[in-house]
Design an enzyme around this catalytic site. Sequence first.
Site, PDB file in Angstrom:
ATOM      1  CG  HIS A  92      -5.755  -2.352   0.212  1.00  0.00           C
ATOM      2  ND1 HIS A  92      -5.227  -1.747  -0.834  1.00  0.00           N
ATOM      3  CD2 HIS A  92      -5.268  -1.997   1.353  1.00  0.00           C
ATOM      4  CE1 HIS A  92      -4.336  -0.982  -0.306  1.00  0.00           C
ATOM      5  NE2 HIS A  92      -4.033  -1.064   1.103  1.00  0.00           N
TER       6      HIS A  92
ATOM      7  CG  ASP B 178      -7.087  -2.250  -3.478  1.00  0.00           C
ATOM      8  OD1 ASP B 178      -7.799  -1.399  -2.576  1.00  0.00           O
ATOM      9  OD2 ASP B 178      -5.956  -2.319  -3.200  1.00  0.00           O
TER      10      ASP B 178
ATOM     11  CB  SER C  70      -1.036  -0.095   1.274  1.00  0.00           C
ATOM     12  OG  SER C  70      -2.037   0.933   1.086  1.00  0.00           O
TER      13      SER C  70
END
Length: 708
Positions: free
Chosen positions: A680, A645, A559
């Site tokens: 995610h 995501d 991320s």
Amino acid sequence: MTAKTDTSVQPPIAEKRPHSTTVHGVTITDEYHWLRDQGYPKIENEEILAHLKAENAYFEAQMGPQAALTETIFQEMKGRIKEDDSSVPQQDGEWIYWSKFDEGAQYRKHYRKTAPYRDEQEQPDPGLNGWVEAGPDQLILDENKLAEGKDYFKLGAAEVSPDGKLLAYAFDDNGSERFDLHIRNLETGEELKDIIPGTLSSIVWTKDSKGLVYGLANENWRTDNAHYHRLGDDPKKAKLLYKEADIGFGVGVGITAQEDWIIIATGDNVTSEVRLVPADNPLAEPILVAPRKVGREYSVDVRDGTLYILTNDDHVNFRVATADIKKPGEWQTLIGGADEFYITGLSLFKDFYVVEGREEGLDQVEIRYYDDLERTTPISFPEASYVAGLGDNPEYDVQKLRLDYESMVTPDTVFDYTVATGNFETLKVQEIPSGYNESLYETERVTITARDGTKVPVSILYKKGFKKDGSQPLHLYAYGAYGYAMPPGFSANRLSYVDRGFAYAIAHIRGGDDLGYQWYLDGKLNKRTNSFNDFVDAGKALIEMGYTSKGKLTASGGSAGGELMGAVVNQAPEIFGAVVSHVAFVDVLNTMLDETLPLTPGEWPEWGNPITDKAAFDTIRSYSPYDNVTAKAYPPMLWTAGLNDPRVTYWEPAKMVAKLRAMKTDDNVLLLKTNMGAGHGGKSGRFDRLRENAEEAAFLVWQLGLAE
């Protein structure tokens, strides 16, 4: 020496298509803009899907010869998991709750039973010293059953009603982070007709157990509201308790320690505002604690009509203040802010309250007392470097505190701490079925000097006998954003690295709040590049100190940590032997310029708003990984993405890999794996996630030439 690409299988080459925009007089060219499906959040463009599938096929072709290594590491990691593991039971009111995995199961089962109690009228068994024993186990939720036939499943919020009769639970079955809320009658097993799709928040029951407060995701995946639903009513006619007008603010709901006030909090990454409504009358006029002020964060709990406020209004490391609920904006300092002690948490209990924080980067837990403001009881922990804090403590009136403790060599340990005596009772130590001897491993904390003179701590784990002569590999990990610290905790998966001769290091870089809130501020907005520089400088310092050498240093992050990976391989590709970047936020400039994307407006306080601010535009453009790929040699790399995501859209890693393929001058392996049915967090089942961890480790071991 790194492994090379299997040239018999050619990677997919994304076509370059002209696309440009002009902002602040600067023209930005994006030849892979077409990889973003214009129908997003629906992804139905066949050409885009075909490209992602081709990348996945290439990933499988390259990793195929490493299947045995991947399987070996997977079995190692799986062997360290207690398959039929159970959480430590904890009492909440009249019930004791816990969850467990069955052997071989991907997901948890959730149980409860009635707690033992004293009832003289029932003439209980005298052998139990006047107590009625606990009732039978009751299965209240089986995640495995809910996940049957699905590629992805994640349980979100789950809350039992105050009367213990109903369970409200929400789950996401495609990775999009939109959770459908369901309600189950725990006495009959019946599912109520009250189904609320698209929630994205906690769930709070009203005091009478007949209503729920929650937030709905809007069309842009933002929770800008709090709703109240009365059981039996049409969910579409739920009452709106609060609607946030600022598109950059998100709304969350919670409950106070005494469960008498529902908290409706709104804010972004730097500013917050809190309202309270009675838990027995959620439609009452909300009490605004204090209006928002840009840069002021605060959170609130309530005890007997007194507000307890944790805020950074007059010290960067926060203070604790109190106020009468009738005069909620008149704050009086209870605990002043301090340079040495960073307050991270405040928890209220009946006879005392607990302050959590960090001092010199190490977790601290202090017990304080309402009736004696000078009395403070710090809880001491045995190691020089560790992670510690409150665990599951659902009840308000307690004499024991549930604590969690671990270090890089000590597995997760759950304690009960008796407040009156200071005694620790060990309830559970994370079990490693395949065996673990902590005396075989060492951990240390070193400090490196970044290029601007800042001292950056690094926590390191290795097996005893590790040679600091540059001959052994080292894996370096960090996150470095949003004020999220990377604690030096335990991970059984890391043993698959250190048992192969790696050292495993966590760099506590700026952007996290490891060393205080200022540490976070020094890694965001116009200081964002400090995070990247700290990581590179930590890697170079560890090489100079003999922990590893160039080409034997591997790295990973996800991320915002994936953004970190993109930035550091652009800055110093020559020091890395291989890099893994998960769901990477690498197309920073384009994303921050697009306010229609789900999370962009709420991210401007973290990264800057390049639409309105030329300086922010220039800063982001200077480091945005996608915009700074150049024609040079890069290390072997593995990138991952999630098709669904909503946090980091799939096209960011896809575009990054496409541009790298076109520009890099080396023949090192470059892979992209897109989870086509996940978001995610990657795959959701515990063994599916573990296999992805094994793939990462296998990739790094392979590229360093250490495969069996």
